[in-house]
Design a protein around this motif. Structure first.
Motif, PDB file in Angstrom:
ATOM      1  N   GLU A 199       0.667  -1.126   0.125  1.00  0.00           N
ATOM      2  CA  GLU A 199      -0.105  -0.114   0.007  1.00  0.00           C
ATOM      3  C   GLU A 199       1.075   1.514  -0.099  1.00  0.00           C
ATOM      4  O   GLU A 199       0.560   2.194  -0.712  1.00  0.00           O
ATOM      5  CB  GLU A 199      -0.788   0.042   1.148  1.00  0.00           C
ATOM      6  CG  GLU A 199      -1.821   1.132   1.155  1.00  0.00           C
ATOM      7  CD  GLU A 199      -3.036   0.924   0.315  1.00  0.00           C
ATOM      8  OE1 GLU A 199      -3.791   2.072   0.117  1.00  0.00           O
ATOM      9  OE2 GLU A 199      -3.273  -0.243  -0.165  1.00  0.00           O
ATOM     10  N   GLU A 200       1.834   1.092   0.871  1.00  0.00           N
ATOM     11  CA  GLU A 200       2.639   2.398   1.059  1.00  0.00           C
ATOM     12  C   GLU A 200       3.733   2.772  -0.002  1.00  0.00           C
ATOM     13  O   GLU A 200       3.838   3.812  -0.729  1.00  0.00           O
ATOM     14  CB  GLU A 200       3.403   2.679   2.220  1.00  0.00           C
ATOM     15  CG  GLU A 200       2.461   2.539   3.609  1.00  0.00           C
ATOM     16  CD  GLU A 200       1.719   3.736   3.715  1.00  0.00           C
ATOM     17  OE1 GLU A 200       2.347   4.902   3.288  1.00  0.00           O
ATOM     18  OE2 GLU A 200       0.499   3.780   4.071  1.00  0.00           O
ATOM     19  N   HIS A 201       4.363   1.499  -0.641  1.00  0.00           N
ATOM     20  CA  HIS A 201       5.347   1.736  -1.632  1.00  0.00           C
ATOM     21  C   HIS A 201       4.943   1.485  -3.160  1.00  0.00           C
ATOM     22  O   HIS A 201       5.544   1.957  -3.896  1.00  0.00           O
ATOM     23  CB  HIS A 201       6.401   0.723  -1.475  1.00  0.00           C
ATOM     24  CG  HIS A 201       7.159   1.019  -0.374  1.00  0.00           C
ATOM     25  ND1 HIS A 201       6.493   0.406   1.296  1.00  0.00           N
ATOM     26  CD2 HIS A 201       8.331   1.551   0.357  1.00  0.00           C
ATOM     27  CE1 HIS A 201       7.532   0.864   2.392  1.00  0.00           C
ATOM     28  NE2 HIS A 201       8.601   1.445   1.691  1.00  0.00           N
ATOM     29  N   TYR A 202       3.542   1.109  -3.432  1.00  0.00           N
ATOM     30  CA  TYR A 202       3.044   0.919  -4.895  1.00  0.00           C
ATOM     31  C   TYR A 202       1.783   1.511  -4.920  1.00  0.00           C
ATOM     32  O   TYR A 202       1.635   2.695  -5.728  1.00  0.00           O
ATOM     33  CB  TYR A 202       3.292  -0.589  -5.054  1.00  0.00           C
ATOM     34  CG  TYR A 202       2.713  -0.779  -6.578  1.00  0.00           C
ATOM     35  CD1 TYR A 202       3.445  -0.051  -7.615  1.00  0.00           C
ATOM     36  CD2 TYR A 202       1.409  -1.310  -6.875  1.00  0.00           C
ATOM     37  CE1 TYR A 202       2.814  -0.167  -8.767  1.00  0.00           C
ATOM     38  CE2 TYR A 202       0.967  -1.541  -7.887  1.00  0.00           C
ATOM     39  CZ  TYR A 202       1.608  -0.861  -9.105  1.00  0.00           C
ATOM     40  OH  TYR A 202       1.146  -1.290 -10.369  1.00  0.00           O
ATOM     41  N   LYS A 203       0.820   0.936  -4.175  1.00  0.00           N
ATOM     42  CA  LYS A 203      -0.619   1.433  -4.322  1.00  0.00           C
ATOM     43  C   LYS A 203      -0.986   2.893  -4.395  1.00  0.00           C
ATOM     44  O   LYS A 203      -1.572   3.670  -5.340  1.00  0.00           O
ATOM     45  CB  LYS A 203      -1.683   0.515  -3.776  1.00  0.00           C
ATOM     46  CG  LYS A 203      -1.563  -1.072  -4.009  1.00  0.00           C
ATOM     47  CD  LYS A 203      -2.778  -1.616  -3.277  1.00  0.00           C
ATOM     48  CE  LYS A 203      -2.729  -3.209  -3.683  1.00  0.00           C
ATOM     49  NZ  LYS A 203      -3.903  -4.014  -3.070  1.00  0.00           N
ATOM     50  N   LYS A 204      -0.340   3.552  -3.142  1.00  0.00           N
ATOM     51  CA  LYS A 204      -0.779   4.751  -2.954  1.00  0.00           C
ATOM     52  C   LYS A 204      -0.109   5.728  -3.954  1.00  0.00           C
ATOM     53  O   LYS A 204      -0.764   6.572  -4.453  1.00  0.00           O
ATOM     54  CB  LYS A 204      -0.435   5.470  -1.483  1.00  0.00           C
ATOM     55  CG  LYS A 204      -1.511   4.868  -0.560  1.00  0.00           C
ATOM     56  CD  LYS A 204      -1.182   5.554   0.897  1.00  0.00           C
ATOM     57  CE  LYS A 204      -2.340   5.194   2.030  1.00  0.00           C
ATOM     58  NZ  LYS A 204      -1.772   5.647   3.203  1.00  0.00           N
ATOM     59  N   PRO A 205       1.086   5.508  -4.204  1.00  0.00           N
ATOM     60  CA  PRO A 205       1.919   6.434  -5.014  1.00  0.00           C
ATOM     61  C   PRO A 205       1.482   6.218  -6.517  1.00  0.00           C
ATOM     62  O   PRO A 205       1.427   7.215  -7.378  1.00  0.00           O
ATOM     63  CB  PRO A 205       3.223   6.064  -4.813  1.00  0.00           C
ATOM     64  CG  PRO A 205       3.236   4.857  -4.304  1.00  0.00           C
ATOM     65  CD  PRO A 205       2.193   4.784  -3.452  1.00  0.00           C
ATOM     66  N   ILE A 206       1.268   4.996  -7.072  1.00  0.00           N
ATOM     67  CA  ILE A 206       0.949   4.739  -8.336  1.00  0.00           C
ATOM     68  C   ILE A 206      -0.586   5.161  -8.550  1.00  0.00           C
ATOM     69  O   ILE A 206      -1.103   5.572  -9.899  1.00  0.00           O
ATOM     70  CB  ILE A 206       1.062   3.253  -8.824  1.00  0.00           C
ATOM     71  CG1 ILE A 206       0.976   3.254 -10.255  1.00  0.00           C
ATOM     72  CG2 ILE A 206      -0.203   2.551  -8.061  1.00  0.00           C
ATOM     73  CD1 ILE A 206       2.084   3.692 -10.913  1.00  0.00           C
ATOM     74  N   ALA A 207      -1.315   5.323  -7.586  1.00  0.00           N
ATOM     75  CA  ALA A 207      -2.895   6.033  -7.663  1.00  0.00           C
ATOM     76  C   ALA A 207      -2.850   7.231  -7.931  1.00  0.00           C
ATOM     77  O   ALA A 207      -3.856   8.006  -8.826  1.00  0.00           O
ATOM     78  CB  ALA A 207      -3.485   5.779  -6.526  1.00  0.00           C
ATOM     79  N   LYS A 208      -1.829   8.033  -8.021  1.00  0.00           N
ATOM     80  CA  LYS A 208      -1.669   9.354  -8.340  1.00  0.00           C
ATOM     81  C   LYS A 208      -1.509   9.623  -9.824  1.00  0.00           C
ATOM     82  O   LYS A 208      -1.574  10.804 -10.572  1.00  0.00           O
ATOM     83  CB  LYS A 208      -0.621  10.184  -7.596  1.00  0.00           C
ATOM     84  CG  LYS A 208      -1.022  10.464  -5.903  1.00  0.00           C
ATOM     85  CD  LYS A 208       0.301  10.950  -5.422  1.00  0.00           C
ATOM     86  CE  LYS A 208       0.076  11.158  -3.903  1.00  0.00           C
ATOM     87  NZ  LYS A 208       1.099  11.672  -3.224  1.00  0.00           N
ATOM     88  N   TYR A 209      -1.346   8.518 -10.555  1.00  0.00           N
ATOM     89  CA  TYR A 209      -0.764   8.430 -11.722  1.00  0.00           C
ATOM     90  C   TYR A 209      -2.036   7.958 -12.513  1.00  0.00           C
ATOM     91  O   TYR A 209      -2.649   6.985 -12.095  1.00  0.00           O
ATOM     92  CB  TYR A 209       0.231   7.760 -12.412  1.00  0.00           C
ATOM     93  CG  TYR A 209       1.671   8.200 -12.288  1.00  0.00           C
ATOM     94  CD1 TYR A 209       2.213   9.322 -12.845  1.00  0.00           C
ATOM     95  CD2 TYR A 209       2.193   8.049 -10.769  1.00  0.00           C
ATOM     96  CE1 TYR A 209       3.478   9.740 -12.622  1.00  0.00           C
ATOM     97  CE2 TYR A 209       3.407   8.799 -10.299  1.00  0.00           C
ATOM     98  CZ  TYR A 209       3.905   9.452 -11.091  1.00  0.00           C
ATOM     99  OH  TYR A 209       5.212  10.229 -10.861  1.00  0.00           O
ATOM    100  N   ARG A 210      -2.565   8.769 -13.563  1.00  0.00           N
ATOM    101  CA  ARG A 210      -3.864   8.446 -14.264  1.00  0.00           C
ATOM    102  C   ARG A 210      -3.447   8.643 -15.882  1.00  0.00           C
ATOM    103  O   ARG A 210      -2.459   9.355 -16.182  1.00  0.00           O
ATOM    104  CB  ARG A 210      -5.174   9.191 -14.136  1.00  0.00           C
ATOM    105  CG  ARG A 210      -5.306   9.303 -12.647  1.00  0.00           C
ATOM    106  CD  ARG A 210      -6.258   7.903 -12.396  1.00  0.00           C
ATOM    107  NE  ARG A 210      -6.691   8.158 -11.032  1.00  0.00           N
ATOM    108  CZ  ARG A 210      -7.694   8.983 -10.345  1.00  0.00           C
ATOM    109  NH1 ARG A 210      -8.422   9.535 -11.267  1.00  0.00           N
ATOM    110  NH2 ARG A 210      -7.964   8.912  -9.251  1.00  0.00           N
ATOM    111  N   THR A 211      -4.232   7.889 -16.595  1.00  0.00           N
ATOM    112  CA  THR A 211      -4.308   8.179 -17.998  1.00  0.00           C
ATOM    113  C   THR A 211      -5.486   9.055 -18.683  1.00  0.00           C
ATOM    114  O   THR A 211      -6.538   9.002 -18.318  1.00  0.00           O
ATOM    115  CB  THR A 211      -4.467   6.612 -18.912  1.00  0.00           C
ATOM    116  OG1 THR A 211      -3.329   5.926 -18.634  1.00  0.00           O
ATOM    117  CG2 THR A 211      -4.504   7.037 -20.317  1.00  0.00           C
ATOM    118  N   LEU A 212      -5.270  10.155 -19.079  1.00  0.00           N
ATOM    119  CA  LEU A 212      -5.956  10.938 -19.792  1.00  0.00           C
ATOM    120  C   LEU A 212      -6.337  11.069 -20.819  1.00  0.00           C
ATOM    121  O   LEU A 212      -5.536  11.046 -21.974  1.00  0.00           O
ATOM    122  CB  LEU A 212      -5.458  12.467 -19.339  1.00  0.00           C
ATOM    123  CG  LEU A 212      -6.464  13.642 -19.801  1.00  0.00           C
ATOM    124  CD1 LEU A 212      -7.729  13.691 -19.390  1.00  0.00           C
ATOM    125  CD2 LEU A 212      -5.638  14.900 -19.691  1.00  0.00           C
TER     126      LEU A 212
END
Length: 363
Positions: A199-212
């Protein structure tokens, strides 16, 4: 009956149908909530004020207007769109920083740096590192993590078999039960630590990236719109509307500006004469079905027009407008009445260009 008559003109407008998302279709006239919402807004009302409206008018033509729709996908795509980093992924905010853009419709890759335009090298490297970390965690869960859980399962099975061989309440049974409890607690903590790390090292930080993604869509736009609105409410409410009508700037979208051509207090009348309207209008469904208003008949139908369910009363106590009452209406043109009735009135104080009076039907 005392009422307020408002004559409006718009060069163009879209009165969006709520259920349309891909291409934004329009109602032929502004729905009830668009009118009452605008009147509440100019008067500064924060709670619903009881009012009934009659809505009629006409437009010269309709065309389609293209616009670019921006859509954030729920996951990131490696080969398409625009890679962005959200300013705050946990809040309802569309603020973002562009990271990289795909140059072609297919065959691109943000991870492999294939046919992309980089906007922020530092964020792109951060994104790649996160994806690599995600792959490493996924591989670890398939191997070491999976083997560790299998080891716990095997140890628990052995302890369970040993417990069965012991008499309940014996010292040996209690010892095995305690070992089993500690083993389960250790397994639980192991899973928690693994989930927390991911959660801390992958899920939370990667959730900030999106495809527009961007796509071409369309508005239906009405042109050269005439509107005649009659409002029936308390004297205080009618006076508030009259005094603040110059604050009415738009109906529909914020760019759909409106000109207030006339506003007058009028006395609606009832008589036994027949009248024909030169406008299209929303008509009360019950009045049409009970033949208080004639819409023209065909052999295979009782009425002529389009049926809509329009929101009328609403509650905003939660900060969001929630409709508590919807009414069934018929949109039609060239309608007539043989005489007025309880909910059908005539406004004779200002004849139309065709020398006809306004037929007023409150919704």
């Amino acid at each position: 009956m005392k009422a307020l008559r408002i004559k409006l003109h718009q060069a163009s407008a879209n009165y969006r149908k709520e259920e349309t998302a891909e291409n934004k279709m329009t109602y032929p006239l502004p729905p009830i909530s668009t009118i009452t919402g605008a009147l509440h807004s100019i008067c500064g009302y924060r709670e619903y004020h009881e009012m009934n409206v009659s809505i009629q008018g006409r437009f010269a033509s309709m065309h389609r207007e293209a616009y670019v729709d921006h859509c954030f996908l729920n996951s990131t795509m490696d080969d398409r769109g625009i890679l962005v980093k959200m300013k705050s992924a946990s809040m309802l905010s569309n603020a973002y920083t562009k990271v990289a853009s795909a140059k072609k419709s297919q065959g691109n890759s943000f991870l492999k740096n294939i046919t992309i335009q980089v906007h922020d090298e530092q964020l792109l490297n951060e994104y790649r590192q996160l994806r690599q970390e995600g792959n490493r965690i996924a591989e670890w869960k398939k191997t070491e993590y999976k083997n560790k859980l299998a080891e716990y399962k095997q140890k628990k099975s052995i302890l369970a078999l040993e417990k069965k061989e012991q008499e309940k309440g014996s010292e040996k049974f209690k010892q095995l039960a305690e070992e089993e409890r500690k083993l389960k607690e250790e397994e639980k903590q192991y899973k928690i630590n693994a989930e927390r790390y991911e959660e801390e090292h992958y899920k939370k930080p990667i959730a900030k990236y999106r495809t527009l993604t961007k796509s071409l869509k369309y508005y239906e736009i009405l042109d050269d719109i005439e509107l005649v609105i009659h409002v029936q409410a308390s004297d205080e409410t009618l006076c508030d509307i009259y005094n603040h009508i110059d604050d009415l700037k738009a109906l529909g979208r914020s760019e759909d500006f409106v000109d207030v051509e006339d506003i007058q207090f009028v006395n609606l009348e009832q008589d036994e004469e027949s009248y024909r309207s030169c406008y299209s209008a929303y008509l009360n469904y019950g009045d049409v079905m009970n033949e208080r208003i004639n819409t023209g008949w065909y052999e295979d139908r009782d009425i002529s027009g389009t049926k809509y369910y329009l929101g009328k009363k609403y509650d905003v106590s939660t900060g969001k407008r929630i409709f508590t009452e919807k009414v069934k209406v018929i949109y039609t043109s060239d309608f007539t009445i043989d005489e007025t009735s309880e909910n059908v009135w005539v406004d004779k104080e200002a004849e139309t260009e065709d020398g006809q009076v306004y037929i007023v039907n409150f919704l």
